[in-house]
Design a protein around this motif. Structure first.
Motif, PDB file in Angstrom:
ATOM      1  N   UNK A 170      54.421  46.679  44.002  1.00 16.30           N
ATOM      2  CA  UNK A 170      53.627  46.343  45.096  1.00 16.30           C
ATOM      3  C   UNK A 170      52.430  46.582  44.507  1.00 16.30           C
ATOM      4  N   UNK A 171      52.243  48.170  44.160  1.00 16.99           N
ATOM      5  CA  UNK A 171      51.274  48.681  43.934  1.00 16.99           C
ATOM      6  C   UNK A 171      50.281  47.807  42.812  1.00 16.99           C
ATOM      7  N   UNK A 172      51.404  47.984  42.126  1.00 14.28           N
ATOM      8  CA  UNK A 172      51.337  47.176  40.636  1.00 14.28           C
ATOM      9  C   UNK A 172      50.813  45.299  40.619  1.00 14.28           C
ATOM     10  N   UNK A 173      51.135  45.103  42.014  1.00 17.21           N
ATOM     11  CA  UNK A 173      51.055  43.794  41.948  1.00 17.21           C
ATOM     12  C   UNK A 173      49.036  43.681  43.101  1.00 17.21           C
ATOM     13  N   UNK A 174      49.003  44.880  43.343  1.00 13.88           N
ATOM     14  CA  UNK A 174      47.577  44.675  44.003  1.00 13.88           C
ATOM     15  C   UNK A 174      46.480  45.906  43.210  1.00 13.88           C
ATOM     16  N   UNK A 190      47.415  39.619  49.015  1.00 11.38           N
ATOM     17  CA  UNK A 190      45.934  40.014  49.498  1.00 11.38           C
ATOM     18  C   UNK A 190      45.451  39.818  47.980  1.00 11.38           C
ATOM     19  N   UNK A 191      44.435  39.576  47.500  1.00  6.89           N
ATOM     20  CA  UNK A 191      43.776  39.330  45.991  1.00  6.89           C
ATOM     21  C   UNK A 191      43.658  40.866  46.125  1.00  6.89           C
ATOM     22  N   UNK A 192      44.337  40.993  44.093  1.00  6.36           N
ATOM     23  CA  UNK A 192      43.970  42.057  43.531  1.00  6.36           C
ATOM     24  C   UNK A 192      42.498  42.721  43.594  1.00  6.36           C
TER      25      UNK A 192
END
Ligand SMILES: Cc1ncc(C[n+]2csc(CCOP(=O)(O)OP(=O)(O)O)c2C)c(N)n1
Ligand SMILES: Cc1ncc(C[n+]2csc(CCOP(=O)(O)OP(=O)(O)O)c2C)c(N)n1
Ligand code: SF4
Ligand code: SF4
Ligand SMILES: [Mg+2]
Ligand SMILES: [Mg+2]
Lengths: 570, 284, 570, 284
Positions: C132-136, C175-177
């Motif tokens: 999730x962190x990476x996606x964000x 959420x957009x990154x």
């Protein structure tokens, strides 16, 4: 008047007993005596000496020349003949082989034979030698006879006295006595005592009730002495399995509210380092004596050095306040030890007393310790009515009330982890920060509680010679010689070494150069002084061969420095 | 749990750790006496076991890793009215502190030592301890432990200990009773407590111990016989005895000091000037 | 680009594994990463964090603000929310109670639920959070899937990867990154490594063949790492019964001619002090790592400090030469360890490597260590033909030929007592004096062999900020900020700390003031500098709450000093 | 005395000291092997006993008081071709060094330890040692020793030692034979040697020992039985057994290290760059 007698021989031949008898003899008669020892690290054999300086005024160091040499074995002649003054005496046993350099100074007496004839045993030769020395110095034998009775008890004392009387008579006939001034008047009997006895007496006077130590030269006599007094003075004294146990015992004892100490030498102190930090972290007052000997490692176990100063100041991980005090004289060793216990409890910090083999094993005459000058300040609290007791309560001066465990209503909680006011482990930054500040915030008041250096000599000096601890005797002697030679010198000598502040430089003679005199190679006090004040020494006078300073040693180096501009670390 | 000796403070132990049971047993043992917390001194070193005093209302001295015994011995000598209990771990007591154990047993002070023996270094995250079983793998002993485990009870019997027992954290009632006896025993009392460490010791689990331990009292065992005690202390593996292994009366350290015959040292006055004066005379 | 991600939670919740995965991910992609840890001294529970700084250029310290907070428990929100920038993200699990201060920065995702659904076990929540962190941050999931396979093996790796993919998809939709620059080009893969791993690797590269230690945070990972490599690299690695055994083992090993080391932290180093002197006296090369943590005593076992500098320089009774080296960066920790072994053997002295928890447990990206830069200089001799071998033969530079015991015709004789050239005990003053001079006479050449401080910044600076060891990262960061703000500052940072000489003051900007920045209360380097050079610092910037310096911390203190004239020990 | 292992150097021991006989016995034991001095490493701590290496032609490592065992263990591990012998005293080995003894026995390196047990601290001028008999008076223990003496052989047996024996300095032939066996034995061998100290121990004199000691071999004693060994180790007083008390094969410390299977560590090359390279890869 200033006479030096040197007795030399193997370990086990009894030089110490001769030396002690002579020392006590002259002390009782009112002379001032300073006696130092040089022993090898062995029980029998080797080359040792016991040297006494007998004078009409206090002397705090050995002299550089010998007036009377008493070699109990032939090696003593080989090693020490050059030290004997032209008018001096070399007293040998007739049975000893004639020495190739035998000259007018030699006097051979059949002391051994006399011991056999009059006492029936060679061991009485020591009494004979002692008596002969006294005869050659024009001293009567009766006080010696008394001393022998006291020392050896009625039976052996009687035989010793008989041998002594005979030897005295023989020596008086053999040669006219050296001229010796009568003793100065003595208002009251003085003590004849060594440095480590003075520390141990100080501990007793301070109300020390617990001592644990592990044997290590030259510190062992302190626990031995206290153990001998334990029953009378109500102490617990225990030989520990190692120095780690010794110091942790002392800290455990101090926790319960009694005054507690340990004593060791460098190698043992190394093992106590972690627990020194424990005392720092838990704010437990404890007194540790480090009796210095030459390092590193096992080094020279029976000799002297001032090599541990920076070590004890910085010993243990992390930062916490401590005192380091190095007695300059045997007399001071007594009063300072009392002060050490008071400071430890007042500030709740560890106190290190830094002695050395030279101070510890040298004997001197001192004015009887004045017990009315001894005050014991315990600084123990009872729990405040109401609120809960907190061992590490924040206070303006950082010193929290210390109560004795066992007090109803109080849990006395000590922790070697960082802790809060209640002594329980914490992890947060704010408490940590505050506790560091609490502990180290004591340092300014600690510094103010210390004594400035002793200053003597020329207030307008061109050179200040600065020393510390046991170097004082030789330093004072050297300055006196130099002043007599017209040099403008001043002596400064520190006892209270840490925390160190700029007061050591107070009233500095305008433009005077600084020469630091210390018994090590690298100049540790000089470095500390620069660290604390920025003032660097122009020159160092060091000694690091395991032998104590003498006035002559310092004078010679000083003259070399002033003549040649000298080099540091000469 | 009753409250007389206990704070409300949260522990820093892992959920499920054997230390909780040991704390509970100690509470029970202390509750069974008429002591008040201020009469008890807990001395500890460093480790998970050594945190126990933090969770009590007693006096405590939480000193250095491995060094609880000398501090406890001296504290007892200075104030023999305190009940002195050491809480320590297998690393603390048998590793870093091994030398003090030897000599504390020789001295025989009237203190009680509870070793939370999880056969592992817990606080430093799972290295072998002196009691780790052969072959146990850890991060540091990846090939398995190869040094012969130290047998604390055999050691204690060889040193002629006054009281030696083994407890198990999984049997709180029994452990509390052993603790009670150890505290009541006058002299050095060693209780090695089998304590599962749920985070790092995956071999000697509650289950592993439970399948092996038995109560010595139920076998008619006589803890007064030293040779039998030695033999019993060697028993380990399929069957592990718990209970008192060896018990004897021996002269107690504190009794050797004349100073202690009247009152604790802390209650004693300063030396009389007269005594000091006389001592000074001997230097004249 | 300069992004900070902070993962917080209890011990045992797996923050380290999330942190390491993220670190390796970004390292492989070519970003520069600096990651530091903050852990309590417990195995489960408490409040910990793992913080990563991901940047387009090397960064050697943590940033002062957080762009993405990942609290695995609610306490993390309470404790760290204020650090999150206004545009930052707080990624929480949907199962966590809504926080009263929940605002637009918060993003709640059902990671736990997803772990259960996709993986069947809560433990996969960490993979989900990482993804999730990476996606964000707009990063692809495939490299993470690869990493998970490598880390957890085929079986568990597959499940982790499945959970990660799902979490990644979910987060991208939620959420957009944040906008993240593409990584700079990377010529070759970098290492992602922490300070103590770098030391251990350095030891391997230096040919260290023996390591003994006793576990102590934060030093334990060194022996753990070496023990894991022992079989492959032919080492003997042994966990000792205590630190005294560990260091005496290392010295015994070094005596036989192998390279040997030990590692510990302050309390353990205290116990090694006596043996440090043994190495000094016997002239045995040995390398000891002291990984500092806050003292005194047990202190704060899992945190950081620079409180042991004076201690390790002066540790042990008596005087002998030693080196003290404190790596400034993780990269340097590797090369310096090789140098430590070379210096130890060249001069036959002990070498202390002074690290700390911050350096040791922080991870960073470094250029792959260049093994061609590693040279191993053994300085072992064979016995000279003819004459007898003497371990302590006098030589012009004080360094005696060292041969390996077992050599036919030679007895290699070491003594912790003072000894003669032949290694046998002596008692005489002349030999003692000469041996002291032999040992300490090495110091000038040792000093010359050391490296001067790193100097960066304004050559005409008004202020020089001087630090040492692991403070470098924050110091460099602070100086960069200050220079950007127009301050005329220069940074100096020391790695080679002892012996210390005046070179640290070379090319001093005319009239510049000195501010010493160190992680302790009393200003130890400042004191050393005054001792060695007479130059005293105008100001100190200290930190002693167990936390590492950050650039912001230093900048703030600097500005206070220059604004208000500041106080020492602020 | 033959000369192969001996210097002409004068000793620093007192005339009549038991150490002379121990030195003589060691000479004999070494002479009976085909070792050369350069193949022998003597490791010692500090004390009168610890001075022994000074009087030989062997390699020696005269380290710190109490710390001979860890240095010897490591030296042996690094060069297992050396014959490693520790010469130590009762204070050195059982006092200051007690913890290392426990753990050296557990490790079981192939080294041999000769403890010159004079039941006193000689070099520091006569304080009680851990083995001093109860009641012995010294300057420091003026009221007599009150701590239970440590029984080194019982301790060693409790720790499952590989080889434990007692010798007597007054019986050089027997002692030399015990030493020979101890050196030949593969594993940790402890020999506690009754050594009269003529300067400080006025209780346990040559005569005192001579009236009590007997040779175990002459009694049909079997040193393989651990329980019997424990019982035998407790015998002290009227009759004192000398000879091998316990002997067993146990895994040897050095054998656990793959690195030692080829050659001593000192003979090994630096790590191949390829191996290091591969290790670096694991950090990418
Ligand atoms: C001198 C010193 N060395 C090492 C440490 C680190 N240390 C703390 S606890 C511990 C061992 C813990 O093991 P154990 O005593 O068995 O206690 P447990 O945590 O298992 O209960 C160690 C090695 C220390 N605090 N001090
Ligand atoms: C750390 C340390 N503590 C104390 C000493 C002083 N010391 C030297 S030898 C010794 C004891 C000697 O007793 P033992 O080992 O029995 O040997 P012996 O002289 O009786 O042969 C002691 C305490 C020391 N050298 N180092
Ligand atoms: S690490 Fe082990 S011993 Fe420590 S608290 Fe956790 S379970 Fe208990
Ligand atoms: S003191 Fe004792 S042990 Fe030491 S040499 Fe003399 S007689 Fe031997
Ligand atoms: Mg444990
Ligand atoms: Mg002895």
């Amino acid at each position: 008047m200033d006479l030096t007698i040197k007795i030399t021989g193997e370990a086990g031949q009894g030089l110490q007993s001769i030396g002690q008898l002579l020392g006590k003899y002259f002390a009782r008669r009112g002379y001032y005596v300073f006696a130092n020892q040089d022993n090898e690290s062995r029980i029998r054999g080797g080359h040792n000496f016991f040297q006494l300086r007998v004078a009409g005024a206090p002397a705090g160091a050995a002299a550089d020349a010998v007036d009377m040499l008493v070699p109990l074995d032939r090696a003593g002649v080989d090693l020490h003949l050059d030290e004997v003054t032209p008018g001096g005496v070399v007293l040998v046993d007739s049975a000893m082989d004639a020495h190739p350099r035998r000259d007018a100074r030699f006097l051979a007496l059949p002391l051994m034979q006399l011991a056999m004839e009059q006492g029936g045993n060679k061991i009485y030769a020591n009494a004979a030698a002692t008596a002969a020395v006294l005869a050659l110095l024009g001293q009567t034998v009766e006080p010696l006879e008394e001393l022998l009775q006291e020392t050896f008890g009625p039976e052996a004392g009687r035989i010793n006295a008989r041998v002594a009387a005979a030897a005295h008579a023989l020596a008086r006939q053999s040669r006219p006595a050296l001229s010796v001034d009568p003793p100065p008047p003595m208002p009251a009997p003085r003590l004849f005592i060594n440095g480590h006895e003075a520390v141990a007496l100080g501990a007793l006077a301070a109300g020390c009730k617990f001592m644990a130590a592990y044997p290590m030269s030259p510190s062992t006599p302190m626990i031995t002495f206290l153990s001998g007094q334990a029953e009378k003075f109500g102490l617990v004294v225990e030989q520990a399995e190692d120095e780690i146990a010794a110091v942790n015992m002392a800290i455990g004892a101090a926790y319960t509210g009694v005054r507690a100490m340990t004593a060791t030498s460098g190698g043992g102190f190394s093992l106590m380092v972690e627990a020194l930090g424990l005392a720092g972290m838990t704010e437990t007052p404890v007194v540790a004596v480090n009796a210095q000997r030459p390092g590193p490692a096992t080094g020279l176990p029976t000799r002297t050095e001032q090599g541990d100063l920076e070590f004890v100041i910085h010993a243990a991980q992390g930062e916490f306040p401590r005192f380091v005090l190095a007695p300059r004289t045997i007399e001071e060793a007594f009063y300072l030890t009392v002060r050490a216990f008071n400071l430890a409890e007042r500030f709740q910090v560890p106190v290190i007393i830094l002695t050395d083999q030279h101070l510890g094993e040298s004997y001197t005459t001192v004015e009887r310790f004045d017990l009315s000058r001894v005050t014991v300040e315990r600084h123990l609290s009872s729990i405040p009515a109401g609120g809960t007791y907190r061992r590490y309560r924040y206070t303006p001066d950082g010193i929290s009330p210390r109560v004795v465990p066992g007090t109803p209503g109080a849990a006395v909680t000590l922790d070697s982890d960082e802790h809060g006011e209640d002594g329980r482990i914490i992890e947060d930054a704010a408490t940590r920060r505050r506790m560091v500040e609490k502990r180290l915030g004591k340092q300014p008041a600690m510094t103010a509680a210390l004594q400035p250096p002793e200053i003597a000599g020329d207030p307008g000096a061109r050179w200040v010679l600065l020393g510390w601890g046991s170097t004082r005797g030789a330093l004072a002697g050297a300055c006196a010689i130099l002043q007599r030679r017209g040099e403008r010198v001043q002596m400064r000598c520190l006892c209270d070494l840490w925390p160190l502040d700029g007061r050591v430089l107070a009233d500095w003679p305008a433009g005077a150069g600084l020469i630091v005199v210390e018994g090590n190679y690298t100049g540790q006090l000089a470095r500390l002084l620069a660290a604390q004040t920025g003032r660097r020494a122009e020159h160092l006078i060091n000694r690091y061969d395991g032998r104590p300073f003498t006035p002559g040693y310092i004078v010679e180096r000083f003259e070399k420095i002033t003549r040649e501009g000298g080099a540091a670390n000469d | 749990m009753t409250e007389r000796f206990m704070t409300a403070r949260q522990t820093a132990w892992c959920p499920g750790c054997g230390n909780f049971s040991i704390l509970r047993a100690l509470q029970q043992a202390l509750e069974s006496t008429d002591l008040q917390p201020h009469q008890v001194l807990l001395v500890s070193g460093i480790g998970q076991a050594a945190k126990l005093p933090q969770y009590t209302n007693c006096n405590y001295f939480n000193g250095l890793h491995g060094r609880a015994l000398p501090a406890a011995t001296a504290a007892k000598a200075c104030n023999h009215e305190l009940t002195v209990i050491v809480t320590t771990g297998d690393g603390d007591c048998y590793g870093e502190g091994g030398n003090h154990l030897l000599h504390a047993i020789r001295r025989n002070p009237d203190i009680t030592v509870f070793v939370h023996d999880n056969q592992i270094y817990g606080l430093t995250k799972g290295q072998a301890s002196p009691t780790s079983d052969l072959g146990m793998r850890t991060k540091l002993q990846a090939g398995g432990v190869y040094n012969e485990p130290l047998n604390p009870l055999a050691l204690a019997v060889a040193l002629d200990v006054s009281f030696a027992a083994r407890g198990f954290a999984g049997d709180v009632e029994h452990l509390a009773e052993i603790m009670r006896q150890a505290i009541a025993h006058r002299g050095f009392s060693l209780v090695d407590i089998l304590q599962p460490c749920v985070s790092f010791n995956k071999v000697n689990t509650f289950d592993w111990y439970r399948r092996r331990v038995y109560r010595l009292e139920e076998t008619g065992y006589d803890p007064a016989d030293r040779m039998a005690a030695f033999q019993k202390s060697l028993e380990w593996g399929e069957r592990i005895p718990t209970g008192v292994i060896f018990r004897q009366e021996r002269p107690v350290f504190e009794d050797h000091f004349a100073a202690l015959r009247q009152a604790p040292l802390v209650a004693r006055q300063l030396p009389a000037a007269a005594e000091l004066d006389a001592l000074l005379d001997s230097f004249c």
